[in-house]
Scaffold this active site. Structure first.
Site, PDB file in Angstrom:
ATOM      1  N   GLU A 153       0.816  -1.214   0.000  1.00 63.35           N
ATOM      2  CA  GLU A 153       0.000   0.000   0.000  1.00 63.35           C
ATOM      3  C   GLU A 153       0.847   1.260   0.000  1.00 63.35           C
ATOM      4  O   GLU A 153       1.968   1.267   0.521  1.00 63.35           O
ATOM      5  CB  GLU A 153      -0.912   0.011   1.238  1.00 63.35           C
ATOM      6  CG  GLU A 153      -1.936  -1.114   1.207  1.00 63.35           C
ATOM      7  CD  GLU A 153      -2.878  -1.133   2.411  1.00 63.35           C
ATOM      8  OE1 GLU A 153      -4.038  -1.506   2.211  1.00 63.35           O
ATOM      9  OE2 GLU A 153      -2.467  -0.792   3.525  1.00 63.35           O
ATOM     10  N   CYS A 179       3.390   8.574   1.550  1.00 68.24           N
ATOM     11  CA  CYS A 179       3.903   7.609   2.523  1.00 68.24           C
ATOM     12  C   CYS A 179       4.176   6.310   1.762  1.00 68.24           C
ATOM     13  O   CYS A 179       3.266   5.674   1.241  1.00 68.24           O
ATOM     14  CB  CYS A 179       2.849   7.422   3.611  1.00 68.24           C
ATOM     15  SG  CYS A 179       3.357   6.303   4.902  1.00 68.24           S
ATOM     16  N   CYS A 194       6.256  -7.067   7.396  1.00 68.91           N
ATOM     17  CA  CYS A 194       7.369  -6.571   8.210  1.00 68.91           C
ATOM     18  C   CYS A 194       7.832  -7.706   9.117  1.00 68.91           C
ATOM     19  O   CYS A 194       7.007  -8.485   9.590  1.00 68.91           O
ATOM     20  CB  CYS A 194       6.917  -5.371   9.049  1.00 68.91           C
ATOM     21  SG  CYS A 194       8.278  -4.549   9.918  1.00 68.91           S
ATOM     22  N   CYS A 216       5.977  -5.029  16.073  1.00 69.62           N
ATOM     23  CA  CYS A 216       5.624  -4.022  17.075  1.00 69.62           C
ATOM     24  C   CYS A 216       4.155  -4.253  17.434  1.00 69.62           C
ATOM     25  O   CYS A 216       3.319  -4.430  16.552  1.00 69.62           O
ATOM     26  CB  CYS A 216       5.830  -2.624  16.522  1.00 69.62           C
ATOM     27  SG  CYS A 216       7.537  -2.335  16.034  1.00 69.62           S
ATOM     28  N   CYS A 227       1.146  -2.120  15.937  1.00 65.66           N
ATOM     29  CA  CYS A 227       1.153  -1.846  14.492  1.00 65.66           C
ATOM     30  C   CYS A 227       0.486  -2.979  13.733  1.00 65.66           C
ATOM     31  O   CYS A 227       0.848  -4.140  13.893  1.00 65.66           O
ATOM     32  CB  CYS A 227       2.595  -1.664  14.016  1.00 65.66           C
ATOM     33  SG  CYS A 227       2.744  -1.543  12.225  1.00 65.66           S
ATOM     34  N   GLY A 283       6.577  -1.898   6.348  1.00 64.57           N
ATOM     35  CA  GLY A 283       7.928  -2.434   6.368  1.00 64.57           C
ATOM     36  C   GLY A 283       8.938  -1.573   7.104  1.00 64.57           C
ATOM     37  O   GLY A 283       8.685  -0.420   7.440  1.00 64.57           O
ATOM     38  N   GLU A 284      10.090  -2.179   7.365  1.00 58.35           N
ATOM     39  CA  GLU A 284      11.202  -1.491   8.025  1.00 58.35           C
ATOM     40  C   GLU A 284      12.249  -1.171   6.943  1.00 58.35           C
ATOM     41  O   GLU A 284      12.948  -2.075   6.462  1.00 58.35           O
ATOM     42  CB  GLU A 284      11.775  -2.404   9.125  1.00 58.35           C
ATOM     43  CG  GLU A 284      13.106  -1.970   9.707  1.00 58.35           C
ATOM     44  CD  GLU A 284      13.159  -0.495  10.132  1.00 58.35           C
ATOM     45  OE1 GLU A 284      12.352  -0.076  10.975  1.00 58.35           O
ATOM     46  OE2 GLU A 284      14.016   0.235   9.600  1.00 58.35           O
ATOM     47  N   SER A 312      11.862   6.559   8.193  1.00 58.81           N
ATOM     48  CA  SER A 312      11.510   6.216   9.570  1.00 58.81           C
ATOM     49  C   SER A 312      11.975   4.807   9.892  1.00 58.81           C
ATOM     50  O   SER A 312      11.719   3.870   9.136  1.00 58.81           O
ATOM     51  CB  SER A 312       9.989   6.311   9.742  1.00 58.81           C
ATOM     52  OG  SER A 312       9.618   5.868  11.028  1.00 58.81           O
ATOM     53  N   LEU A 335      10.462   5.844  18.623  1.00 59.25           N
ATOM     54  CA  LEU A 335      10.938   5.596  19.990  1.00 59.25           C
ATOM     55  C   LEU A 335       9.830   4.971  20.843  1.00 59.25           C
ATOM     56  O   LEU A 335       9.994   3.875  21.369  1.00 59.25           O
ATOM     57  CB  LEU A 335      11.435   6.903  20.602  1.00 59.25           C
ATOM     58  CG  LEU A 335      12.159   6.770  21.932  1.00 59.25           C
ATOM     59  CD1 LEU A 335      13.419   5.926  21.801  1.00 59.25           C
ATOM     60  CD2 LEU A 335      12.517   8.146  22.501  1.00 59.25           C
ATOM     61  N   HIS A 336       8.736   5.674  21.010  1.00 58.22           N
ATOM     62  CA  HIS A 336       7.493   5.148  21.600  1.00 58.22           C
ATOM     63  C   HIS A 336       7.533   4.809  23.082  1.00 58.22           C
ATOM     64  O   HIS A 336       6.484   4.556  23.682  1.00 58.22           O
ATOM     65  CB  HIS A 336       6.989   3.906  20.852  1.00 58.22           C
ATOM     66  CG  HIS A 336       6.747   4.116  19.401  1.00 58.22           C
ATOM     67  ND1 HIS A 336       6.119   5.226  18.896  1.00 58.22           N
ATOM     68  CD2 HIS A 336       7.053   3.358  18.311  1.00 58.22           C
ATOM     69  CE1 HIS A 336       6.048   5.121  17.585  1.00 58.22           C
ATOM     70  NE2 HIS A 336       6.611   4.007  17.204  1.00 58.22           N
ATOM     71  N   CYS A 346      -1.286   5.905  10.164  1.00 60.00           N
ATOM     72  CA  CYS A 346      -0.065   5.223  10.616  1.00 60.00           C
ATOM     73  C   CYS A 346      -0.419   3.895  11.256  1.00 60.00           C
ATOM     74  O   CYS A 346      -1.268   3.836  12.144  1.00 60.00           O
ATOM     75  CB  CYS A 346       0.639   6.018  11.716  1.00 60.00           C
ATOM     76  SG  CYS A 346       1.283   7.572  11.206  1.00 60.00           S
TER      77      CYS A 346
HETATM   78  N1  SAH Z   1       8.956   0.472  10.179  1.00 61.52           N
HETATM   79  C1  SAH Z   1       9.215   1.854  10.285  1.00 61.52           C
HETATM   80  C2  SAH Z   1       8.384   2.705   9.366  1.00 61.52           C
HETATM   81  C3  SAH Z   1       6.918   2.325   9.215  1.00 61.52           C
HETATM   82  S1  SAH Z   1       5.862   2.588  10.565  1.00 61.52           S
HETATM   83  C4  SAH Z   1       9.044   2.305  11.708  1.00 61.52           C
HETATM   84  O1  SAH Z   1       8.544   1.546  12.522  1.00 61.52           O
HETATM   85  O2  SAH Z   1       9.457   3.406  12.008  1.00 61.52           O
HETATM   86  C5  SAH Z   1       5.576   4.354  10.564  1.00 61.52           C
HETATM   87  C6  SAH Z   1       5.173   4.921  11.910  1.00 61.52           C
HETATM   88  O3  SAH Z   1       3.843   4.551  12.286  1.00 61.52           O
HETATM   89  C7  SAH Z   1       6.061   4.437  13.028  1.00 61.52           C
HETATM   90  O4  SAH Z   1       6.420   5.468  13.890  1.00 61.52           O
HETATM   91  C8  SAH Z   1       5.148   3.466  13.716  1.00 61.52           C
HETATM   92  O5  SAH Z   1       5.585   3.216  14.995  1.00 61.52           O
HETATM   93  C9  SAH Z   1       3.845   4.168  13.645  1.00 61.52           C
HETATM   94  N2  SAH Z   1       2.699   3.311  13.942  1.00 61.52           N
HETATM   95  C10 SAH Z   1       2.600   1.991  13.750  1.00 61.52           C
HETATM   96  N3  SAH Z   1       1.381   1.535  14.163  1.00 61.52           N
HETATM   97  C11 SAH Z   1       0.695   2.610  14.609  1.00 61.52           C
HETATM   98  C12 SAH Z   1      -0.621   2.785  15.132  1.00 61.52           C
HETATM   99  N4  SAH Z   1      -1.461   1.760  15.226  1.00 61.52           N
HETATM  100  N5  SAH Z   1      -1.002   4.028  15.482  1.00 61.52           N
HETATM  101  C13 SAH Z   1      -0.162   5.073  15.336  1.00 61.52           C
HETATM  102  N6  SAH Z   1       1.092   4.968  14.835  1.00 61.52           N
HETATM  103  C14 SAH Z   1       1.524   3.746  14.482  1.00 61.52           C
HETATM  104 FE1  SF4 Z   2       7.175  -1.997  13.731  1.00 63.10          FE
HETATM  105 FE2  SF4 Z   2       7.375  -0.262  11.693  1.00 63.10          FE
HETATM  106 FE3  SF4 Z   2       7.314  -2.929  11.231  1.00 63.10          FE
HETATM  107 FE4  SF4 Z   2       5.098  -1.672  12.079  1.00 63.10          FE
HETATM  108  S1  SF4 Z   2       6.157  -1.357  10.130  1.00 63.10           S
HETATM  109  S2  SF4 Z   2       5.929  -3.654  12.846  1.00 63.10           S
HETATM  110  S3  SF4 Z   2       5.963  -0.110  13.434  1.00 63.10           S
HETATM  111  S4  SF4 Z   2       8.908  -1.806  12.339  1.00 63.10           S
END
Ligand code: SAH
Ligand code: SF4
Length: 427
Positions: A127, A140, A147, A151, A154, A228-229, A260, A283-284, A404
């Site tokens: 997407e 985006c 991925c 997390c 996510c 994805g990362e 990111s 960071l979170h 996000c």
């Molecule tokens: N994998 C990378 C980039 C994709 S995620 C990363 O993790 O940084 C992009 C952003 O969306 C990240 O900051 C991620 O932590 C945040 N994100 C993921 N799930 C989310 C959710 N359910 N609500 C708000 N932000 C979220």
């Molecule tokens: Fe974590 Fe980013 Fe992968 Fe979602 S896309 S699982 S936030 S690393």
């Protein structure tokens, strides 16, 4: 050098190995046997032209011309390449393709956000999302199908990794967005169209009419924040972004591109050196216990190691600060003490930092709730009072699951419940 295609992470975060088709040259094979040029750099295009039978000099010249048409003008048909000899155009079209990701579905949010469900030539779905604002338009972009990092907040993390996207599939998202938004300088005729005999030295410096810059157009910024990362697909992301940043390519400034990462520490220095885009770090959480739970990669690269890598990020300065993303999870990471600890950590590492507070975007079965608006406001005030900018992000495109962390396609291999059973999260 670490294997950037898929770096194993010990313990519960280890990616599950999946069968993936061999990608020759980072190019997804097409059913019609032609080679898709999108995603390839100029020297590689010249090599392929030479391998198809052109002499070396002609191959270099043609590659320069074709490259300009592909990435700078966005044409999708060799027939439109008016400075290439007419008989040469079908010769190219027989052997090469100018691909775009297939659009399976395009959705519009009530707030103007657009989401596209895309499909690779070998049938995987991913997407991309376009977010228009008053003064900018941000695309985006996804770097992987799925991925490896689950997390917990996510939705993409509940998908198994299907495979890395190729440079063509990554830059293809930007090109498709320009197609949809009608933002190619198609109309301007090349100033030097007289190359019927292949003798022109072709410096690629044709006159596009008015200078083509991102300013004033709808698509002004790119964030590598889709599925994805990106730092686990480093080579492909770098190669794609080089095409995006090249003045004779898509010509978008590196200052308008943000990558990111969830904190892949060993790849961060190379990201700064070899790509040079802005860095955002997910960071979170500010304690090991909470970050281990919600960003399991933290068990491998802890908070201090991550912040030290941020402080050393090439190109970071007060003028180019690192963005720290912080998703607001009710009762998990949103206390006053968390906010104060965030300020302390960023100051202790002397980081040129700003913080983006992201209200948690829910998805079916998510194990968290979003913090209350009052809590988020209070958290923001504490961080601001500590001298660090901490705006609260407005969720966009929630109604079409484009916000996000909401991106997840039907290509998913494992449900969250299945994943949890297989890999219980440590208390
Ligand atoms: N994998 C990378 C980039 C994709 S995620 C990363 O993790 O940084 C992009 C952003 O969306 C990240 O900051 C991620 O932590 C945040 N994100 C993921 N799930 C989310 C959710 N359910 N609500 C708000 N932000 C979220
Ligand atoms: Fe974590 Fe980013 Fe992968 Fe979602 S896309 S699982 S936030 S690393």
């Amino acid at each position: 050098m670490p294997d950037t295609a898929l770096m194993p992470i010990p313990g519960a975060t280890d990616p599950v190995p999946v069968a993936r088709p061999a990608l020759v040259d980072g190019v997804t094979p097409r059913a019609d046997g032609r080679i898709d040029l999108i995603g390839l750099a100029r020297p590689r295009i010249a090599e392929l032209f030479a391998a198809a039978g052109m002499d070396a000099r002609a191959a270099r010249l043609r590659a320069r011309q074709v490259y300009h048409w592909l990435y700078h003008r966005g044409v999708t048909d060799f027939a439109a390449m008016t400075d290439i000899a007419k008989p040469m155009r079908p010769w190219l079209a027989e052997r090469f393709a100018i691909g775009r990701p297939e659009v399976v579905e395009a959705q519009h949010s009530a707030d103007g956000t657009r989401k596209w469900l895309l499909r690779t030539a070998d049938g995987h779905d991913y997407e991309m999302v376009f977010i228009p604002d008053a003064d900018r338009g941000t695309l985006c972009v996804s770097s992987q199908v799925g991925c490896t990092l689950n997390c917990r907040f996510c939705h993409t993390g509940t998908m198994a990794l299907v495979r890395n996207l190729t440079p063509g599939e990554i830059v293809g998202q930007v090109m498709l967005a320009r197609d949809s938004l009608g933002e190619w300088p198609h109309q301007a005729a090349p100033r030097v169209p007289h190359d019927e005999h292949g003798e022109e030295d072709g410096d690629g410096a044709e006159d596009d009419g008015p200078a083509y810059t991102a300013d004033g157009r709808l698509l002004t910024n790119i964030v590598m924040m889709g599925m994805g990362e990106p730092l686990y697909n480093f080579d492909h992301v770098r190669d794609a972004l080089k095409l995006v940043m090249d003045g004779d390519g898509l010509a978008l400034s590196k200052r308008r591109i943000t990558l990111s990462t969830s904190g892949v520490v060993p790849m961060m220095a190379r990201c700064g050196e070899e790509i040079g885009v802005n860095l955002a770090v997910s960071l979170h959480a500010v304690t090991k216990q909470v970050r281990d739970e919600i960003v399991p990669l933290n068990r491998k690269y802890g908070i201090d190691e991550l912040l030290a890598a941020c402080a050393a990020y090439p190109g970071a300065s007060n003028a180019r600060r690192i963005t720290f993303e912080y998703v607001m999870l009710k009762g998990r990471n949103d206390s006053d003490a968390d906010a104060r600890e965030l300020v302390r950590l960023l100051r202790a590492h002397n980081l040129p930092a700003k913080v983006n507070l992201i209200p948690f975007n829910p998805w079916p079965g998510a194990p968290y709730e979003c913090s209350s608006p009052e809590r988020i406001r209070r958290f923001s005030e504490i961080v601001f009072a500590g001298g660090i900018s901490a705006p609260i992000r407005t969720p966009r495109g929630r109604d079409i699951d484009a916000a996000c962390g909401q991106l997840r396609t039907s290509a998913a291999k494992a449900s969250r419940a299945e994943r949890d059973r297989a890999q219980p999260v440590a208390p």
